[in-house]
Write a protein that holds these residues in place. Sequence first.
Motif, short mmCIF file in Angstrom:
data_model
loop_
_atom_site.label_atom_id
_atom_site.label_comp_id
_atom_site.label_asym_id
_atom_site.label_seq_id
_atom_site.Cartn_x
_atom_site.Cartn_y
_atom_site.Cartn_z
N ILE A 98 13.85 27.79 -5.63
CA ILE A 98 14.11 26.78 -4.60
C ILE A 98 14.78 27.57 -3.48
O ILE A 98 15.99 27.81 -3.53
N PRO A 99 14.03 28.01 -2.48
CA PRO A 99 14.51 29.05 -1.57
C PRO A 99 15.84 28.75 -0.87
O PRO A 99 16.65 29.64 -0.72
N ASP A 100 16.05 27.50 -0.46
CA ASP A 100 17.24 27.20 0.33
C ASP A 100 18.48 26.90 -0.50
O ASP A 100 19.55 26.67 0.03
N LEU A 101 18.32 26.85 -1.81
CA LEU A 101 19.50 26.60 -2.64
C LEU A 101 20.12 27.94 -3.06
O LEU A 101 19.47 28.97 -3.04
N GLN A 115 17.99 17.73 -3.18
CA GLN A 115 17.84 18.97 -2.40
C GLN A 115 16.72 19.82 -2.96
O GLN A 115 15.89 20.35 -2.22
N CYS A 133 13.26 20.83 -1.08
CA CYS A 133 13.11 22.24 -0.72
C CYS A 133 11.84 22.82 -1.33
O CYS A 133 11.11 23.55 -0.68
N GLY A 191 13.40 18.83 5.04
CA GLY A 191 13.90 18.61 3.70
C GLY A 191 14.78 19.74 3.21
O GLY A 191 14.81 20.82 3.79
N LYS A 201 18.68 20.99 2.15
CA LYS A 201 20.12 20.74 2.24
C LYS A 201 20.42 19.56 3.19
O LYS A 201 19.76 19.41 4.21
#
Lengths: 506, 354, 322
Positions: free
Chosen positions: A354-357, B210, B214, B281, B283
């Motif tokens: 999950i790239p943005d986490l 999240q 994501c 989409g 955070k």
Amino acid sequence: MKSENTLLTMKNICKYFTGVKALVNVDFTLREGEIHALMGENGAGKSTLIKVLTGVEKLDEGEIHLLGQHVLPKSTHEAQSIGISTVYQEVNLCSNLSVAENIFIGREPMKFGRIDWKTMHKRARTALEKLNVDIDVSQTLDSYSVAIQQMVAIARAVDVDAKVLILDEPTSSLDEKEVEKLFEIMTKLKNEGIGIVFVTHFLDQVYAVCDRITVLRNGEFVGEYEIKDLPKVKLVAKMIGKDYEELNASIKGSDSQDDEAHSNKEVFLEAKQLGKKNEIEPYDVIVYKGEVLGLAGLLGSGRTEMAKLLFGAEKPDTGELCLEGSKKNIITPLQAIKNEIAYCPENRKIDGIIPDLSVRENIILALQSKRGWMKYIKRSEQEKIANDYIKLLSIKTSSAEKMVKELSGGNQQKVILARWLLTQPKLLILDEPTRGIDIGTKTEIQRLVIELANKGMSVIFISSELDEMLRTCSRMVVLRDRVKIAELTGDKLETNVIMNTIAGGN
Amino acid sequence: MEGIKKLTKHQIFWPITALILVMLFNLFFTPGFFKLEVKDGHLFGSIIDIINRGSPLMLLSIGLTLVIATGGTDISVGSVIAISAAVAASLVGGQMIFVDGVQEYVTLVPMPLAILVTLVVAVLLGMWNGTLIAKLGIQPIIATMILMVAGRGIAQLITEGQIITIYYKPYFFFGGGYLLGLPFAIFIVGIVLLIIMLFIKKTAIGLFIQASGCNASASKYAGIHVDRIKLIVYTISGLCAGIAGVLISSNIKSADANNAGLFIELDAILAVAMGGNSMTGGKFSIPASIVGALVIQSITTTIYSIGVPPEITLVVKAIVVIIICLLQSEDFRKMFTTMSHLQRGNNIENKLTN
Amino acid sequence: MKTNLQTKFIPILITFLLLIGLFAFGSFKYTGFFSLQNFLNLLIDNAFLLITAVGMTFVLITGGIDISIGAVIAFVCMLSADLLQKGWNAAVVMVLMLVIGCAFGTGMGILITKFKMQPFIVTLAGMFLARGLCYVVSIDTIIIDNPVYVAISQSRVPIGSGFISWSVVIALVVLAAAYYILHFSKFGRTVYAIGGNEQSARLMGLPVDSTKILVYTLNGFCSALAGLVFSFYMLSGYGLHTVGLEMDAIAAAVIGGTLLTGGVGYVIGTLLGVLTQGAIQTLIMFEGTLSSWWTKIVVAALLCLFILIQRVFTLVKAKKAR
């Protein structure tokens, strides 16, 4: 060397992706009327080199000459117009358009300012006849098999008056007969003076049609060889590099006595006639505790589909699944996770990270869904877990709070591994876990797999690289055309036997 | 310097800065903007007005933040407001009767029941959106557009094409009453915010939202039921719109199927964008969206109070949405960095030649 | 070969049967429903919808979406009404409107393709921008009494015993042009290719970005033209004209067999979709007791139904292909 026959030279090609060196000083030459294999493991830089040549990526350093002229294609269109055509691994055509259109779109024959459909169909038929394909060209492309689609792609590539034809793993979804036909066509085109760059994973195919080989490794140029000067074993050594012997020495060892061991090993999973229409034919498989079972076969052979059924990522429509003797109904990943099965998917970028986490969030994700949304893992516990696994798998990151997309491919893969190890699975399914990552991490992952198995975990290992499978697996299931065709153990675990089984020969 | 860097990294930093800027503008250019008066034990003034009128918007932005975090959108909120206002008004309505010769108003059904029914309807509408999107795989913009257009028709049918005036006094408290000197609506926003924040922070739902927004495919493999998550967020969005509908109908003491919540979806999306949430989409931060909603309401109020024709607000807001999205666009930023690089390169060249 | 042709056109066939069914139902139930003029009235009342739905079909085939069209139409009506009242020349106003429409579409197209912004958010902002501009022009209704507009509005082109308006002629010309462009021009085929697989289209060397921008430009042009036709029809400008028209246009395309996922679509189908909506509207009108809002609700329901049918068809096709 007859230099007057040189069609294409690429010199000192360099390409960097945000900090990663994809190509460093790579040379490549192509003669008129030759088939030139471009070899290397996943991540060696083959596809980047091709992308640079076809104008998909901009090169950072180096020069390209075509027929003595300095060229720098900025787009695929430009590359095509100077005579460089490509047929990609996945058929890159539009399946909603007709066969004829797929060959001619962008340069349709016109008459009175309108598209001349009649001429287009006629010319499409002739173009395909040259390749010995006889089909109705007015039908949409999606009404034909992948093999035919591949031929259509080649017809398009050749018809634009190509001087250089690049075939990027065109055989990965073709059966033996179709491959033979492709080779016929390649030879025919070669005799017409076209230079063909052939990228493939299959060594036998290289020796069947190619004239010369260029080997890349980790983005670097290893060498250029005449086919007769480079026996298969040496080619493999060149591709894998000096690490080959090291790897063999460091990992091999524990799985010599496993033949008799299986009889007294406990069964963890047993699938009976598990199958799904159009995905994989019903199959039986047994996974013992503490073994590494390999699923061998080509891309599209059904190996991934087989794994997906076990993990509930696809819903089976026949058969049943038993875990430790009791029948289980697993039709969603969550049910699989709750039954202590873990699955590292093939495509890390699309199905894994999950790239943005953050690294932390990526690691705890599967454990969290196993526990349910109500029982949120406390922040302090999350941090502890994340840091533990960062240490355990030596993940290179400045902190657990770093976004996972900022990590390198190998470290991303380790994060996914951590995610699944954290759920403490009894069965870990790894689908191409080492694709596109550096050789060091590769070895680490292979070693880890064997360690885990020795601790009693069952592992299913899928890889395109036979050597890697041979190093890690104690048993192999071979698949072809979405059917399980064999199980190999003991002294049958040998390159030639496996290759032949995959290819369907004897 | 390090401290400032850390501060600007917080998502809520920029919306708060925007809010401060709007307030500063008003401090200098709008006389009496910050004046607070006490009338009948209530506070009055522009600030209170912003809070009161901004309450429905804040509610919508809570729901919409979650929806956008999953990578979707909901442009049906305005119609859901119209429907719930229509339901509430037709159930509460108020019939005039005479008790001992004094005229009094009674409701068709008891008010709590009326509100409950209204909210259930709103939840069902949200679930309808969620089902179309999560189960049938229709693009969110189209699925919610269907309700946006047809919803006004449904509201019209409920009100039978009339504007229903509400006569029942206790109902006015929600959107027009005061508690501890402050508008009661803000307490409703507070309660909803508290519940949603607890839901997000104390359970794993926030993480799952999240993750789904994501990378939906990877989330599925990690055992998350992405379609259920989507269903939940659209349902919450519907519920928030329903509550907003109650507040609005209570505030204006009527239900107007044509105009209740008209164009409010833009404000809500703008609030979420202002809050620095990614439109694609991932955070998200609900408090940041709430601040975003306050900024927008302040701008609207400011425009009214400085005498600019209010007609222009829609235009301004539409342009602001585009600008914020442009700033989020990587290609746009790249264009600017390459331009500044070129600039720098030229400078260096100039220096060298000099 | 034949079977394949049939499956390809089954959605259109369903729509065609539905249209005939609606007409037959109306003819049996209401006197005066079955007449040539009543059929032609469908075209007269929906000429503007047909024009904008044709533009929308292009956008949907590329896999994009544009929900700003209703607002653009309203803005065109509003601004032309205002300018005409100020004494501008009718021809100048018409040309200006078309230019504005194209510019509007191009702007959105550039934002979508060059900056990779999502079509829905760009066109949503476009929708509010256009509505806002309506109010900037005026918040009240402006009547159009320009003689040229009135003349066009009242014109009649006889067809057999009935007649159509000039607007219908314009709409049919647009339809024919769109058919020609989609099937006989490189641009048209590129539109289909992009919808089928944008990445492939790029790799095949097709001008993806410029084609996409041009599609939004074309759609802007169609919206503006529809706006002109609508101002002939209404002879007024008002900020709340054609609210929710985007759904009608999308519904017309989808009912006519255009896939929301892109790559497949026929303007002839879009014509059937528009006529179906017109028939529903007429039926509700003939019934008399039903509120006009039922039209929107029925169209919405029909849109949902056809999206469902499409789902089923794509699933069946995907299974066959394997």
